[in-house]
Design a protein around this motif. Structure first.
Motif, PDB file in Angstrom:
ATOM      1  N   MET A   1     -37.275  62.522   7.642  1.00 17.76           N
ATOM      2  CA  MET A   1     -36.072  63.227   8.106  1.00 17.76           C
ATOM      3  C   MET A   1     -35.986  64.599   7.438  1.00 17.76           C
ATOM      4  N   GLY A   2     -35.152  65.434   8.027  1.00 26.51           N
ATOM      5  CA  GLY A   2     -34.917  66.755   7.475  1.00 26.51           C
ATOM      6  C   GLY A   2     -33.627  67.303   8.063  1.00 26.51           C
ATOM      7  N   ALA A   3     -33.276  68.488   7.621  1.00 28.17           N
ATOM      8  CA  ALA A   3     -31.997  69.073   8.006  1.00 28.17           C
ATOM      9  C   ALA A   3     -32.216  70.318   8.855  1.00 28.17           C
ATOM     10  N   GLU A   4     -31.152  70.710   9.540  1.00 33.75           N
ATOM     11  CA  GLU A   4     -31.149  72.003  10.225  1.00 33.75           C
ATOM     12  C   GLU A   4     -30.009  72.806   9.609  1.00 33.75           C
TER      13      GLU A   4
ATOM     14  N   PRO B   1     -37.341  54.950  16.322  1.00 39.28           N
ATOM     15  CA  PRO B   1     -35.997  55.527  16.382  1.00 39.28           C
ATOM     16  C   PRO B   1     -34.913  54.527  15.973  1.00 39.28           C
ATOM     17  N   PHE B   2     -35.289  53.273  15.655  1.00 39.06           N
ATOM     18  CA  PHE B   2     -34.263  52.240  15.429  1.00 39.06           C
ATOM     19  C   PHE B   2     -33.973  52.051  13.941  1.00 39.06           C
ATOM     20  N   HIS B   3     -32.721  51.739  13.668  1.00 38.78           N
ATOM     21  CA  HIS B   3     -32.311  51.460  12.276  1.00 38.78           C
ATOM     22  C   HIS B   3     -31.630  50.095  12.266  1.00 38.78           C
ATOM     23  N   HIS B   4     -32.301  49.105  12.833  1.00 37.48           N
ATOM     24  CA  HIS B   4     -31.637  47.805  13.009  1.00 37.48           C
ATOM     25  C   HIS B   4     -31.825  46.853  11.831  1.00 37.48           C
ATOM     26  N   GLY B   5     -32.729  47.206  10.939  1.00 43.36           N
ATOM     27  CA  GLY B   5     -33.107  46.234   9.906  1.00 43.36           C
ATOM     28  C   GLY B   5     -32.203  46.244   8.686  1.00 43.36           C
ATOM     29  N   THR B   6     -32.340  45.191   7.906  1.00 40.93           N
ATOM     30  CA  THR B   6     -31.692  45.108   6.598  1.00 40.93           C
ATOM     31  C   THR B   6     -32.812  45.087   5.563  1.00 40.93           C
TER      32      THR B   6
ATOM     33  N   ILE C   1     -33.248  60.771  12.804  1.00 41.11           N
ATOM     34  CA  ILE C   1     -33.814  60.223  11.570  1.00 41.11           C
ATOM     35  C   ILE C   1     -34.717  59.016  11.852  1.00 41.11           C
ATOM     36  N   ILE C   2     -35.898  59.036  11.203  1.00 39.75           N
ATOM     37  CA  ILE C   2     -36.802  57.881  11.246  1.00 39.75           C
ATOM     38  C   ILE C   2     -36.623  57.189   9.904  1.00 39.75           C
ATOM     39  N   LEU C   3     -36.084  55.979   9.908  1.00 40.22           N
ATOM     40  CA  LEU C   3     -35.831  55.261   8.656  1.00 40.22           C
ATOM     41  C   LEU C   3     -35.978  53.786   8.977  1.00 40.22           C
ATOM     42  N   SER C   4     -37.116  53.239   8.606  1.00 40.07           N
ATOM     43  CA  SER C   4     -37.397  51.880   9.055  1.00 40.07           C
ATOM     44  C   SER C   4     -38.411  51.201   8.147  1.00 40.07           C
ATOM     45  N   GLN C   5     -38.234  49.879   8.010  1.00 40.80           N
ATOM     46  CA  GLN C   5     -39.269  49.094   7.317  1.00 40.80           C
ATOM     47  C   GLN C   5     -40.460  48.862   8.241  1.00 40.80           C
ATOM     48  N   ASP C   6     -40.289  49.151   9.531  1.00 37.59           N
ATOM     49  CA  ASP C   6     -41.412  49.090  10.471  1.00 37.59           C
ATOM     50  C   ASP C   6     -42.008  50.489  10.578  1.00 37.59           C
ATOM     51  N   GLY C   7     -42.489  50.977   9.457  1.00 37.44           N
ATOM     52  CA  GLY C   7     -43.024  52.340   9.388  1.00 37.44           C
ATOM     53  C   GLY C   7     -44.336  52.501  10.111  1.00 37.44           C
TER      54      GLY C   7
END
Ligand code: GLY
Ligand code: MN
Length: 463
Positions: free
Chosen positions: A251-254, A235-240, A223-229
């Motif tokens: 993101m998507g599903a399989e 690849p990081f999800h370190h932010g608040t 998953i790509i989920l970031s305020q640093d878009g």
């Protein structure tokens, strides 16, 4: 549901298109991949092409399509009682063969003899480029080749034949794609509902991943989920989450049936875009909507990419960030400062469908060549569309400070870019809006249930 007859038809179609090459085709299944010791493994993922011709089956087996002999064989060993004690009763190789319409099943020892005989007889042995190290080592030993010669020995005829088949999605496959797109929509909507200042990116990524696991086999890619878009594959999800920022979610599903979805949305953490954010968002949205409107059979997808870039250029000129003629800006690659990637890629059993077979083998041909210009050259699929192609449409605008600084220092495309104005956008991040489409007889259809993307509907859904 893909039934046994479909697998038989697929293998027959492959045999038919390979009949001039002759020989045998070997499809190694993926093996289990240990995480830290051999019985503690990562989530099992069957090789997509193996699965396309032989159903999901399991690890440790080989599928063979004998082109000249006209037979298909599944080689593998049945589980022992020790395996069954730990894992429960398992289907036999004979039973697994039946799932894809194969009646000729044999052991791995038989496979080794079969390959040794084929080598002795000088028969051609076709295989696809392997991407897992254990499979490479295994093929090296079977084919008596040095490990570093295995990939170069992959069969181009086979790659082309497989791409030809897998690229056109049948009605059954589109049903599966629609279902897995619906799961992708659920993942995104859960994030939309829970994204607010103070929540961590990691929490939201976990929430979405949980949905992909509850309704399928997990994410179709990390998953790509970031305020640093602005970092394309962050690849990081370190932010608040922080008021005033944009959260980019890709993101998507399989699915259990082996198909993937891939969506991107950009969300205002505050629940409402600022006027400056809205201005950029609307440009990307127009590129997304207009590209989808253009999609139809027999259109050069590379032209749709250029068309989307022109839409971005026109919007950026109106916003004062670019200047000059939009077509010229696209032609020389000035828009790549803002969108250094392609409009989209093929989607199917792989999220970047068949990329393991070589991007150019999937997305280009003798008619359409890959651009050599930065940004445009990252377009993964450029060739003419056909009914049944499934593609992503994912334009974006990003403000990448390092790239802006580099281009500015070089004076690159300064006749098209207002570098001084860009200084105000260094903390903006990035916006990408991605949907999945299938090319139909008279245009295209967006797969899955609608996922909010208009400014008003998105803000209202989030609130
Ligand atoms: N969604 C990730 C990618 O298309 O590369
Ligand atoms: Mn994508």
């Amino acid at each position: 549901m893909i039934n046994a007859n479909t697998f038989i038809e697929r293998r027959n179609a492959l045999r038919d298109s390979m009949k001039n090459s002759g020989g045998i085709i070997v499809f190694p299944a993926n093996n289990e991949a240990p995480m830290n010791y051999s019985s503690n493994v990562y989530r099992y993922r069957q090789d997509s092409t193996f699965r396309y011709f032989f159903s999901k089956c399991r690890d440790g087996v080989f599928g063979v399509v004998d082109i000249d002999g006209g037979v298909d064989i599944l080689f593998g060993n049945d589980f022992t009682i020790d395996d069954i004690i730990w894992m429960g009763d398992q289907p036999t190789i004979a039973a697994l063969g039946k799932e894809s319409g194969i009646t000729d099943t044999r052991t791995i020892a038989d496979f080794e003899t079969f390959i040794a005989t084929a080598l002795k007889q000088g028969r051609r042995i076709h295989y696809l480029p392997p991407y897992r190290h254990d499979v490479i080592i295994n093929l090296a030993s079977l084919l008596d080749k040095p490990v570093d010669m295995v990939n170069t020995g992959a069969s181009l005829e086979l790659i082309k034949a497989v791409v030809e088949l897998r690229l056109i999605k049948s009605a059954d496959e589109v049903v599966e794609l629609d279902k897995v797109c619906d799961v992708g929509v659920m993942m995104h909507q859960a994030v939309m509902k829970n994204a607010k200042a103070g929540v961590t990116e990691q929490y939201l990524a976990g929430l979405a991943e949980g949905i992909s696991l509850s309704y399928g086999t997990g994410n179709s890619f990390p998953i790509i989920l970031s305020q640093d878009g602005q970092t394309l594959h962050n690849p990081f999800h370190h932010g608040t989450l922080t008021e005033g920022r944009i959260l980019l979610v890709d993101m998507g599903a399989e699915s259990e049936s082996g198909y993937c979805s891939d969506y991107t949305r950009a969300l205002p953490v505050s629940g409402k875009f600022t006027p400056k954010q809205k201005e950029i968002y609307e440009i990307v949205l127009k590129a997304n909507v207009d590209s989808i409107a253009m999609a139809r059979p027999n259109i050069k997808w590379q032209d749709v990419h250029f068309f989307a870039c022109r839409t971005l250029a026109e919007g950026l000129i109106a916003a004062g960030l670019m200047k000059g003629n939009a077509d010229d800006a696209v032609r020389v690659g000035a828009t790549s400062l803002f969108m250094p990637h392609g409009l989209g890629h093929a989607l199917g059993m792989d999220v970047h469908d068949m990329e393991g077979l070589g991007e150019n083998n999937v997305g280009y041909d003798d008619v359409v060549q890959r651009s050599t210009i930065f940004g445009h050259r990252s377009l993964r699929f450029g060739k003419y569309t056909k009914v049944g192609h499934v593609l992503t449409v994912e334009p974006g605008i990003y403000f990448i400070p390092n790239l802006i600084e580099q281009w500015k220092a070089e004076g690159r495309h300064k006749e098209f870019i207002n570098y001084d104005k860009l200084a105000e956008y260094y903390n903006f991040g990035g916006i990408r809006i991605e949907d999945d489409i299938v090319i139909t007889n008279d245009g295209c259809r967006v797969l899955g249930k609608p996922l909010q993307k208009g400014v008003a509907e998105l803000e209202s859904f989030m609130n």
